[in-house]
Scaffold this motif. Structure first.
Motif, short mmCIF file in Angstrom:
data_model
loop_
_atom_site.label_atom_id
_atom_site.label_comp_id
_atom_site.label_asym_id
_atom_site.label_seq_id
_atom_site.Cartn_x
_atom_site.Cartn_y
_atom_site.Cartn_z
N VAL A 2 0.85 -1.19 0.00
CA VAL A 2 0.00 0.00 0.00
C VAL A 2 0.88 1.24 0.00
O VAL A 2 1.73 1.41 0.90
CB VAL A 2 -0.94 0.03 1.22
CG1 VAL A 2 -1.79 1.29 1.19
CG2 VAL A 2 -1.84 -1.21 1.25
N ILE A 3 0.69 2.09 -1.01
CA ILE A 3 1.41 3.37 -1.09
C ILE A 3 0.38 4.48 -0.99
O ILE A 3 -0.44 4.66 -1.90
CB ILE A 3 2.21 3.49 -2.40
CG1 ILE A 3 3.11 2.28 -2.62
CG2 ILE A 3 3.01 4.79 -2.41
CD1 ILE A 3 4.24 2.14 -1.63
N ILE A 14 -7.76 2.63 8.94
CA ILE A 14 -8.20 1.42 8.25
C ILE A 14 -7.00 0.52 7.96
O ILE A 14 -7.04 -0.70 8.14
CB ILE A 14 -8.94 1.78 6.95
CG1 ILE A 14 -10.25 2.50 7.29
CG2 ILE A 14 -9.21 0.55 6.10
CD1 ILE A 14 -10.94 3.13 6.11
N LEU A 15 -5.89 1.11 7.52
CA LEU A 15 -4.71 0.31 7.22
C LEU A 15 -4.20 -0.41 8.46
O LEU A 15 -3.75 -1.56 8.39
CB LEU A 15 -3.60 1.21 6.64
CG LEU A 15 -3.85 1.76 5.23
CD1 LEU A 15 -2.76 2.76 4.86
CD2 LEU A 15 -3.91 0.63 4.21
N ALA A 16 -4.30 0.26 9.60
CA ALA A 16 -3.83 -0.37 10.85
C ALA A 16 -4.64 -1.62 11.17
O ALA A 16 -4.10 -2.59 11.72
CB ALA A 16 -3.93 0.64 11.99
N LYS A 17 -5.92 -1.63 10.83
CA LYS A 17 -6.76 -2.79 11.09
C LYS A 17 -6.30 -4.02 10.29
O LYS A 17 -6.51 -5.15 10.71
CB LYS A 17 -8.22 -2.48 10.71
CG LYS A 17 -8.93 -1.53 11.66
CD LYS A 17 -10.28 -1.11 11.12
CE LYS A 17 -11.18 -2.30 10.81
NZ LYS A 17 -12.50 -1.86 10.29
N ILE A 22 -0.82 -6.92 5.39
CA ILE A 22 -0.14 -6.01 4.48
C ILE A 22 1.37 -6.23 4.62
O ILE A 22 1.91 -6.20 5.72
CB ILE A 22 -0.51 -4.54 4.77
CG1 ILE A 22 -2.00 -4.30 4.52
CG2 ILE A 22 0.33 -3.59 3.92
CD1 ILE A 22 -2.48 -2.93 4.93
N ASP A 23 2.04 -6.46 3.49
CA ASP A 23 3.47 -6.72 3.53
C ASP A 23 4.30 -5.45 3.63
O ASP A 23 5.39 -5.44 4.21
CB ASP A 23 3.89 -7.49 2.27
CG ASP A 23 3.30 -8.89 2.25
OD1 ASP A 23 3.60 -9.68 3.15
OD2 ASP A 23 2.53 -9.20 1.32
#
Length: 323
Positions: A2-3, A14-17, A22-23
């Motif tokens: 994810v960038i 949301i990304l933290a969830k 996520i690599d």
């Protein structure tokens, strides 16, 4: 991978969830979409590459379908059906009209009568190999605001990348007023500039094709003909194919010999109805030899229209269903 360009909304929450799935993830200011794409691919692993914008979603089983096509077809580029959504409603399905085989550079460069006339890709429907990506320069052009994907496809074509199209949905593409390409005039203006710069940069002597302009209001007219109607296995299968043409926005009509056979055994009424429809193409299927050993209907139709046969339950060839 994810960038993110340093979003100040709920993106990071949301990304933290999903951190455990996520690599690689970074959220920081960048130089724009093209720069972000290059940042992502710089840390990418694997044999097949793609990028997905935050507006869009992969269709169910998309990655599996692409992997199978890659293993079976040995393609450099794989493109599938893009399902276009507006206000959460499916409004269009797109499938490139580029044929399987080497990407046709001359036709991609022909914006009016080739690329924009149906050969284009919606960017997220396209997957390509790491090897091709590296061979073509290993980066998208960061000078492009809208057309970094088109410029990349041109480079792929320059390297004679082998395209395979697969007839399954790969992505759900969301149309809305805030997306960049909603400004069609600006988007198409850059597209022309990118094409012209590409011609100069690679010293390509190119002239536009003499294809007639596309009439977007014109639909393909397809007539389906069988003998006993659209029931049972083969009849249902043929009707589903007609439904697929209809879903693609074409004009379809179905006919069956049982309905149109006259008392003297002739099909004058059928020929009249087909002529009234005036099809571009006729597709025969599910013929159970309602008039045994008689192919006069086929001959008559084939003299008038381009004709195809679906040999599923085509008794004139097979003798009966099991064959």
């Amino acid at each position: 991978i994810v960038i993110d360009g340093g979003s100040n909304d709920e993106t990071n929450h949301i990304l933290a969830k999903y951190a455990d799935t996520i690599d690689y993830c970074v959220s920081e200011p960048d130089k724009g979409q093209s720069h972000a794409i290059n940042k992502g691919f710089a840390v990418a692993t694997g044999d097949i590459f793609c990028w997905l914008n935050s507006d869009d979603q992969f269709a169910p089983d998309a990655l599996k379908s692409v992997a199978l096509a890659y293993l079976e077809k040995k393609a450099d580029v794989i493109a599938g059906i893009c399902e276009v959504y507006q206000d959460d409603k499916l409004v269009h399905r797109h499938f490139t009209s580029c044929q399987d085989g080497p990407l046709p550079l001359n036709e991609i460069l022909d914006l009016d009568n080739g690329w924009n006339a149906g050969q284009f890709f919606y960017q997220p429907e396209v997957f390509f190999t790491r090897e091709l990506w590296q061979k073509a320069g290993g980066a998208v052009n960061e000078d492009c605001f809208y057309s970094m994907d088109y410029e990349l496809w041109c480079r792929f074509a320059l390297h004679q990348a082998n395209l395979v199209g697969i007839g399954v949905p790969l992505v759900h593409f969301r149309m809305h007023s805030e997306q960049k390409t909603a400004d069609e005039a600006a988007f198409k203006s850059e597209l022309i500039n990118v094409r012209d710069r590409f011609l100069l940069e690679h010293n390509i002597n190119w002239t536009q094709s003499e294809r007639p302009p596309v009439n977007w209001s014109r639909k393909l007219k397809v007539a389906f003909i069988n003998d006993l109607g659209y029931k049972f296995g083969a009849g249902t299968a043929q009707l589903r194919i007609a439904g697929a043409f209809d879903l693609a926005g074409q004009d379809c009509s179905v006919f069956d010999l049982l309905t149109y056979q006259q008392a003297d055994g002739s099909y004058r009424c059928l020929f009249g109805k087909v002529a009234e429809f005036d099809p571009d193409v006729v597709i025969f299927g599910n013929l159970h030899a309602i008039t045994p050993n008689d192919i006069s209907v086929l001959k008559s139709i084939e003299q008038l229209y381009p004709t195809y046969w679906l040999t599923h339950d085509f008794w004139l060839l097979t003798g009966r269903c099991p064959y």
